[in-house]
Write an enzyme that holds these catalytic residues in place. Structure first.
Site, PDB file in Angstrom:
ATOM      1  N   CYS A 412       0.900  -1.074  -0.010  1.00 34.52           N
ATOM      2  CA  CYS A 412       0.156  -0.015  -0.115  1.00 34.52           C
ATOM      3  C   CYS A 412       0.996   1.358  -0.083  1.00 34.52           C
ATOM      4  O   CYS A 412       0.539   2.054  -0.713  1.00 34.52           O
ATOM      5  CB  CYS A 412      -0.893   0.175   1.246  1.00 34.52           C
ATOM      6  SG  CYS A 412      -0.140  -0.342   2.835  1.00 34.52           S
ATOM      7  N   HIS A 456      -2.176   0.383   7.111  1.00 35.21           N
ATOM      8  CA  HIS A 456      -2.571   0.839   5.502  1.00 35.21           C
ATOM      9  C   HIS A 456      -2.045   2.412   5.495  1.00 35.21           C
ATOM     10  O   HIS A 456      -1.702   3.207   6.473  1.00 35.21           O
ATOM     11  CB  HIS A 456      -3.975   0.967   5.568  1.00 35.21           C
ATOM     12  CG  HIS A 456      -4.290   0.878   3.797  1.00 35.21           C
ATOM     13  ND1 HIS A 456      -3.658   0.059   3.082  1.00 35.21           N
ATOM     14  CD2 HIS A 456      -5.381   1.498   3.405  1.00 35.21           C
ATOM     15  CE1 HIS A 456      -4.308   0.238   1.931  1.00 35.21           C
ATOM     16  NE2 HIS A 456      -5.317   1.344   2.176  1.00 35.21           N
ATOM     17  N   ASP A 472      -7.600   5.949  -2.363  1.00 33.53           N
ATOM     18  CA  ASP A 472      -7.073   4.594  -2.117  1.00 33.53           C
ATOM     19  C   ASP A 472      -6.560   4.298  -3.293  1.00 33.53           C
ATOM     20  O   ASP A 472      -7.368   3.121  -3.834  1.00 33.53           O
ATOM     21  CB  ASP A 472      -7.549   3.843  -1.280  1.00 33.53           C
ATOM     22  CG  ASP A 472      -6.644   2.695  -0.599  1.00 33.53           C
ATOM     23  OD1 ASP A 472      -5.754   2.826  -1.049  1.00 33.53           O
ATOM     24  OD2 ASP A 472      -7.365   2.167   0.269  1.00 33.53           O
TER      25      ASP A 472
END
Lengths: 680, 309
Positions: A412, A456, A472
């Site tokens: 991520c 994250h 995202d």
């Protein structure tokens, strides 16, 4: 030495056992030589008991004490701070055993042991540790009891049972003190845990950091929502906002990075329905907190930064509980100051030329910033990017060029990093947000448990008219990460918690084990919210709810009243006769007859036998003579004559019949004063 | 059963000269039936010696009496070897102890040395003089009398030796009516000792012994006895509790008492009747308790219930 002052064998054994059980939970924290010291001290004391060795002389003791100090200084390079002082206490506790000569020394050792038992809570307040400490208290109390049983030379189960009973009796008093004793502020402060590792996400981010964190199954925090739990894909727990990119690492803006004018909290139009929830955080040794956007804290001491993240004024060293209201629909910062725009656009000069080129080209193609964002996400989706916990290492110079065009494998933070670089290169203000995404919903108590592997990183871009918008890029690459969680996202790879083989989270497929884990987690939540989180404020609120108004007088009254409520039953049970062994049914029936006679005004005298009693009553009240003599004769026959069991049961039957049928009413004549003839 | 009649007759016979003391007479007989030695403690002139004589008479035992004085020596009781010049050898002249019933009058007037010589013989049933052990006759009873210890010129018996006596009795002043009768009789019969008839022979004595062995003591009763004994050991008023020997003596006397009242089993009343005589001289009050042994027994009976409550 007088027998009176000698240390009883059992007390010595129990205190040595207590020493080992007490030091055991500290074993991971203290240097190994302290553990060896415990073995050495126990060996020495046992040899002294066996008459093989003698007690150390004054000089030996002085040398051992000084070596202890020196050892701790060398191990911690300090004598001040929480860990060194606890280690000092543990060392003293071990050495004291070698000089326990008389009973009074054991008292010192026992009181020291109770104190050592408490020190464990300076490091953790876990439920299991509490149970273990309770066992420790029983062991120490057993030593204390054994100290008062000097005659015992064998292991005696009574000793430990008595200690257990004493500890159990103390539990209600403990609860009274816990709930009612005034929570005055600390009279002194415990030194900070200087050596404790900081856990959770850190205040700077390099590619690879979060992938490492994903190997940890530790709990980051637990959340209890007041209403419905929002969809998992909406649970973006904002922790840190990284606006600064320097030397390949993202950091958040420090206090002095922000000009004085920009430091005040930005006013947000709170529109839409808020989410209300409370969070209990595990200690992180950091000061930032987590919340869904846009979070408003409920109490002083928690602040909102200009970039809308929460932080505490003090470092979170213990379980920390706070309540938050979040306004997910509120627009953030629709008007961007020129300083803020400049900061959120800044990139290191000349970095990642291919990425900049690509971004600029894409921006030209797109009609608006919004379309450019969509195009960038589209690119992540269409190109063969791979979501992996084991990305290849990126070069120090132009890492994003390598990532976007060569390796295409990342986690991520890679996607967030690359995305924000692309945005900034094309003149769209953007920043990286780090925190946790998702969480596990515990069906037992409807809490959301967020683990470290939920860590994250995602991006926020500023769009005209909309303010800061969450984007995202990971969701475009691996939608299952957001929908299902990390475990499913890396299922093929098999890297989920690959480095924590013993974590119960890995065995979620085993049904009962998973149930057990969830139940224990629910219990931990209760423990944290009711016990660990029971601070002065909660206590004050509770007492105000119960008593209306809280004053010193009411506090004292509640404390004394509750204390009395606990102690009065104990006192009453002590007042009652000690011997509670069950009586024979025959005796019980006879005593019932006696009770009836007593109610009629003729109590049986102390020590009076059945026959004497019957004689006395018969003289006083001839009407009762016949039935009473029959009852007494039958009772005596059953009790004292050596009949066979069959005969006895026959006689007993007629006794029960006669006894139950005997109902004396008041008798008019005076009671006879002649008692049994005891004197010869 | 004929034993009961025999015993009642013996009691009545002794009662002829010791008026109004039936309870004490029965206890004294109980003690002798249980083969124990008897200690009678009271002021001078209360009838201690009279009771002893009467018991010897009704049991038909050979008896001797020793008046203990401060200059009495062990040899005066046990006997002595005398040189016989005719055949140039020593011959043993047995002392008064070689009898079935010994009346040791005012035992606490003599020195501990002599006391212990007698008490050793009581415990062993035999006497060792000059290296030769001689058995005492069977049965062998000692009835000792003593003055209350606070009288001058007494050597109190230590607890260990008091323990050798199965019972201790106090006679006390007679009732006014009994005393009147005694005074009337004294007037007519001058100073001559009344000769009592023998009521119990040795076979009957053995029969009583055998009957005692068969008496049943129930669990309940043993429980009561044990709680009494435990109380003397645990309670703060007692410096010394009842020893296991004391507990055995108590049970033995209780069973004998039951036989004397023609019962094959023991009831708590039996125990309560013999308890003061058996226990009071074995109990010592703790430092701050004002009462004597008798007061302690009364306390004991008050505080231990017959029925476990």
């Amino acid at each position: 030495m007088k027998l009176l002052h000698q240390v009883p064998r059992n007390a010595l054994v129990w205190i040595i056992i207590a020493q080992f059980t007490l030091v055991a939970p500290h074993a991971g924290r203290v240097p190994t030589w302290i553990l060896l010291l415990y073995l050495f001290a126990a060996l020495w004391r046992i040899q002294v008991y066996r008459g093989q060795w003698s007690f150390p002389g004054r000089w030996v003791k002085a040398v051992m004490m000084l070596s202890g100090f020196a050892g701790i200084y060398f191990s911690y390079s300090s004598l001040i701070g929480l860990e060194p002082t606890v280690a000092l206490l543990l060392t003293a506790f071990a050495l004291k055993l070698i000089e326990t000569v008389a009973r009074k020394d054991v008292y010192v050792l026992i009181f020291l042991a109770y104190f050592v038992c408490i020190t464990e809570f300076l490091f953790t307040q876990d439920l299991l540790i509490v149970g273990y400490s309770l066992l420790n208290v029983i062991v120490i109390t057993t030593a204390l009891v054994a100290l008062h049983q000097p005659g015992e030379h064998q292991f005696n189960r009574r000793t430990i049972r008595l200690a257990g009973v004493m500890v159990l009796q103390a539990v209600p008093l403990m609860l009274v003190l816990f709930f009612l004793f005034p929570r005055i502020g600390p009279l002194w402060t415990v030194p900070v845990k200087s050596h404790a590792a900081k856990t959770g996400i850190s205040d700077f981010m390099k590619p690879g950091d979060i992938a490492n964190l994903s190997q940890s199954a530790d709990v980051a925090f637990r959340v209890q929502f007041e209403g419905e739990i929002p969809d998992k894909s909406q649970l973006y727990w904002r922790g840190l906002v990284f606006s600064k990119l320097e030397e390949g690492a993202w950091t958040n803006l420090g206090y002095f990075d922000i000009p004085a004018k920009q430091r005040r909290t930005v006013i947000v139009d709170t529109i839409g329905d808020p989410l209300r929830y409370s969070i209990i955080m595990e200690p992180t040794q950091q000061n930032w907190l987590f919340g869904l956007r846009h979070a408003v804290p409920d109490r002083p001491g928690i602040l909102v930064a200009p970039d809308f993240r929460l932080y505490s004024l003090v470092v979170i060293e213990d379980d920390f509980r706070y309540s938050v209201e979040s306004w997910p629909e509120a627009p953030l910062e629709t008007k961007l100051s020129s300083w803020r725009r400049e900061v959120e656009l800044r990139l290191p000069a000349g970095d990642n030329p291919r990425t900049r080129e690509l971004a600029n080209a894409m921006r030209l193609e797109a009609g608006s910033d919004r379309e450019f964002v969509d195009a960038a996400l589209e690119r992540f989706n269409v190109e063969p990017f791979v979501y992996t916990l084991k990305p290849p290492l990126l070069p120090d110079s132009n890492p994003m060029d390598a990532f976007l065009f060569d390796t295409l494998r990342g986690f991520c933070e890679h996607y967030a990093y690359a995305f924000v670089v692309m945005m900034r290169a094309a003149g769209v203000p953007a920043r990286v947000v780090a925190g946790y995404q998702g969480g596990e919903i515990n069906p037992v108590n409807r809490t959301v448990v967020v683990h470290q592997f939920d860590a994250h990183a995602w991006a926020e871009v500023w769009l005209p008219g909309e303010g800061w918008v969450r984007v995202d890029p990971t969701a475009s690459v691996a939608p299952e990460r957001i929908e299902m969680g990390l475990e499913d996202a890396v299922a093929e790879e098999g890297t989920f918690l690959a480095e924590s083989p013993l974590s119960p989270l890995r065995y979620r497929s085993i049904r009962w084990l998973n149930q057990l884990r969830l139940r224990y987690d629910a219990l931990t939540y209760r423990w944290q919210s009711w016990v660990v989180g029971f601070d002065g404020k909660v206590q004050f609120d509770l007492l105000r709810d119960v008593f209306g108004e809280v004053s010193a007088g009411r506090f004292a009254a509640a404390l004394i009243g509750a204390w009395a409520l606990v102690l009065i039953p104990v006192a009453l049970s002590l007042l009652r006769k000690r011997d509670t062994r069950p009586r024979r049914p025959l005796d019980r029936e006879y005593l019932r007859v006696c009770d009836r006679l007593e109610a009629a005004g003729y109590p049986r005298r102390a020590g009076e036998s059945a026959a004497h009693y019957a004689t006395r009553i018969s003289q006083a009240c001839p009407a009762w003579a016949a039935p009473l003599e029959q009852i007494t004769a039958l009772y005596n026959t059953c009790s004292y004559e050596g009949l066979s069991s069959g005969e006895t049961s026959e006689v007993a039957k007629s006794f029960y019949r006669a006894a139950r049928g005997f109902r004396p009413r008041r008798c008019d004549s005076d009671i006879a004063t002649a008692g049994p003839e005891f004197d010869s | 059963m004929h034993l009961q009649g025999v015993i009642d007759k013996a009691v009545a016979e002794v009662g002829r000269i010791l008026l109004g003391k039936e309870g004490q007479i029965r206890l004294a007989l109980c003690c002798l039936f249980a083969r124990g030695h008897l200690l009678i403690e009271d002021l001078p002139g209360m009838g201690k010696t009279t009771l002893s004589h009467a018991l010897a008479d009704v049991l038909g035992l050979s008896w001797k009496r020793v008046q203990f004085t401060s200059d009495l020596l062990p040899a005066d009781i046990l006997g002595v070897s005398v040189y016989n010049s005719k055949d140039a050898s020593f011959s043993f002249h047995p002392g008064p102890i070689f009898t079935q019933l010994l009346l040791a009058d005012e035992i606490n007037r003599t020195t501990p040395r002599t006391q212990s010589a007698l008490l050793e013989a009581m415990a062993e049933g035999q006497v060792t003089v000059e290296g030769e052990t001689r058995a005492l006759p069977d049965p062998f009873f000692v009835i000792a009398t003593q003055n209350p210890i606070h009288q001058s010129g007494t050597y109190p018996l230590p607890e260990s030796q008091l323990d050798r006596f199965l019972m201790r009795l106090e006679l006390g002043y007679p009732h006014a009516s009994a005393e009147r009768e005694m005074l009337l009789r004294q007037h007519s019969a001058s100073n001559d000792r009344v000769q009592l008839t023998r009521c119990i022979d040795s076979e009957q004595l053995d029969a009583i012994r055998r009957a005692v062995a068969e008496v049943h003591a129930s669990e309940n009763l043993l429980d009561y006895l044990q709680r009494l004994v435990a109380y003397t050991r645990e309670s703060a008023e007692f410096a010394v509790g009842l020893s296991p020997r004391g507990a055995l003596a108590l049970l033995d006397c209780t069973k004998t008492w039951a036989v004397m009242h023609n019962r094959g089993h023991v009831v708590p009343e039996d125990l309560q009747m013999v308890l003061p005589a058996v226990a009071s001289h074995r109990l010592l009050p703790a430092g701050d308790y004002a009462g004597d042994g008798t007061a302690l027994v009364a306390l004991l009976q008050r505080n231990v219930d017959v029925i476990r409550a």
